[in-house]
Design an enzyme around this catalytic site. Structure first.
Site, PDB file in Angstrom:
ATOM      1  N   ASN A 327      30.895  37.487  41.660  1.00  0.00           N
ATOM      2  CA  ASN A 327      32.295  36.759  41.843  1.00  0.00           C
ATOM      3  C   ASN A 327      32.272  36.523  43.150  1.00  0.00           C
ATOM      4  OD1 ASN A 327      34.660  35.703  41.007  1.00  0.00           O
ATOM      5  ND2 ASN A 327      35.685  37.857  40.881  1.00  0.00           N
ATOM      6  N   HIS A 363      44.588  40.643  40.419  1.00  0.00           N
ATOM      7  CA  HIS A 363      43.916  41.038  38.966  1.00  0.00           C
ATOM      8  C   HIS A 363      45.013  41.631  38.182  1.00  0.00           C
ATOM      9  CE1 HIS A 363      39.808  41.040  40.876  1.00  0.00           C
ATOM     10  NE2 HIS A 363      39.550  40.717  39.777  1.00  0.00           N
TER      11      HIS A 363
END
Length: 479
Positions: A327, A363
């Site tokens: 990521n 998140h």
């Protein structure tokens, strides 16, 4: 209209049932794969044309794909973009605009998580909205940086700073770009505007093997890696389900078997993320957005939107290598817009903890996210301290780097990473307190004992050492 929609939903649902997944996951996958023909359409029909037509094309494609996935919930992204555009018109380029961007985007995203969240993973409109959140905050920062003198900017800020407020249609094209609006990668508006204005034209026209454009070949190759990881995940996840880690059968296994199984589960589970990141990146390469200059041999580089450094990821023997290769663009965003801008705190650990807290919040609001990134801090602290201790000890350094010991060292590091990489990830996946607590209890909180215990011990030693150094000698005066 309703009959056609029901028929479409029926086909997707049947495919999902056949593959053992959800219809939302199939829609997401189809959206990523549709990026490839859309990239070809842009190349053959719009590349080099008026930028306004390109912005309209990207906007129409993005909104259509969002509607295909989430229906009229596409209005949430439109509303969020319009709010930030109003902020930019009112006070763009100021600290106030950056503060308002944080408040508006994170508030909208948090409300989205509250409204759409369940006890499991759901692909809903909040999924692309978290990508949009960072993109709009980054845009506000870049305009703020663009008002500064070049000498006051770091090298990475210079590459993304923009001196003017983009038009609404430019922002729409930037945010709805089909190669990055669903799952990333993150990229700056300058990178996007360079694409539509023809800055990358020479590289995009470069022809590779089989007389095909080099960026198309690179994109196809990248997509094949993504499909490969997707197939491996789909096949192996059936035999290594997350629920087994919470089962009675798992709880009665010996500790060493539990750790090995958890490590295998982690490796397979991450294939899902590898696949979607790589598949999304491939369409960015095909459009030319990923162009990143040339290497030392004069070859074009197409890693400007790279989200996974595959070679580094698969060959990693340290947690730091794994994190730095996974990521990538989100981690780079966090470093550029959060971590490095907290230098005024004067403490790297506080800056790192703040960044990880924000990353967890971004998140979602589940406790598992915060546990995952808290453990990441302790694990990285442990790894850094141990590496520094060995490097500063000539005797230990000579032993671990001896040619006969290197293979043993490599196998140990690989096994250590294999076992404990899944330790924080389990909380990330299990989400809720009751679930990850049950898992950690079954393996006796071994990771907490090692990594958090080390942090407490190392901190205590540092405090004692500093107290020993601070022993002022006072002059005694004769009375």
């Amino acid at each position: 209209m309703d009959n056609a929609q029901n028929a479409r939903q029926g086909i997707i649902y049947q495919i999902a049932v056949y593959l053992g997944t959800s219809d939302c996951a199939i829609r997401l996958l189809l959206s990523l794969l549709l990026g490839y023909p859309l990239a070809l359409c842009h190349r053959w029909m719009l590349r080099g044309k008026n930028p306004v037509f390109q912005h309209l094309f990207f906007t129409a494609c993005g909104i259509s794909l969002l509607y295909f996935n989430f229906g009229w919930d596409v209005c949430h992204s439109l509303a969020n973009i319009l709010m930030i555009y109003i902020v930019l018109l009112a006070c763009g380029g100021t600290k106030l605009s950056v503060l308002l961007a944080f408040i508006i985007n994170m508030s909208y995203l948090t409300i989205a998580y509250i409204v759409t969240g369940t006890d499991g993973y759901d692909i809903k409109w909040s999924t692309p909205h978290c990508v949009l959140c960072l993109r709009l905050i980054g845009l506000t920062f870049d305009i703020y940086d663009g008002q500064k003198k070049s000498d006051n900017l770091s090298e990475d800020q210079k590459t993304s700073a923009i001196a003017r407020c983009p038009s609404l249609i430019e922002i729409f094209g930037f945010t709805y770009f089909f190669g990055g609006f669903m799952v990333g990668p993150q990229f700056s508006i300058r990178q996007y505007l360079d694409l539509v204005s023809g800055v990358y034209e020479d590289a995009i026209n470069n022809v590779g093997a089989m007389s095909l454009p080099q960026c198309i070949l690179e994109g196809v190759q990248r997509s094949l890696f993504g499909l490969g990881y997707l197939v491996m995940f789909q096949l192996l996840s059936m035999y290594i389900p997350t629920e087994f880690l919470l089962s009675d059968e798992y709880s009665i296994l010996p500790l060493w078997q539990k750790l090995l199984y958890a490590g295998l589960w982690c490796k397979v589970y991450l294939y899902k993320y590898l696949s979607v990141f790589i598949l999304s990146e491939a369409s960015c390469i095909m459009t030319g957005l990923s162009y990143n200059g040339k290497d030392k041999n004069g070859n074009n580089l197409w890693d400007g939107c790279c989200n996974i450094y595959l070679k580094k990821y698969e060959s990693a023997t340290k947690f730091s290598d794994k994190i730095q290769s996974f990521n990538v663009n989100t981690n780079r965003w966090m470093a550029k817009y959060i971590f490095k801008r907290l230098r005024f705190l004067g403490n790297k650990n506080i800056s790192q903890c703040t960044t990880l807290f924000y990353l967890a919040w971004w998140h979602g609001i589940f406790s598992g996210y915060f546990m995952n990134f808290s453990l990441e801090f302790f694990i990285m602290k442990f790894e850094k301290d141990v590496s520094t201790f060995i490097e500063n000890n000539t005797f230990l350094c000579s032993i671990v780097n001896h040619p006969l010991v290197l293979p043993v060292k490599w196998m140990f590091c690989k096994l250590w990473l294999y076992i404990f990489l899944g330790y924080p990830l389990s909380a990330f996946v299990m989400l809720t307190y009751s679930r990850w607590l049950k898992f950690y209890s079954s393996i006796y909180f071994i990771g907490h004992v090692i990594f958090c215990g080390w942090f407490v011990l190392a901190t205590g030693v540092d405090v004692i050492r500093n107290c020993g150094k601070q022993s002022p000698i006072h002059d005694k005066k004769d009375s």
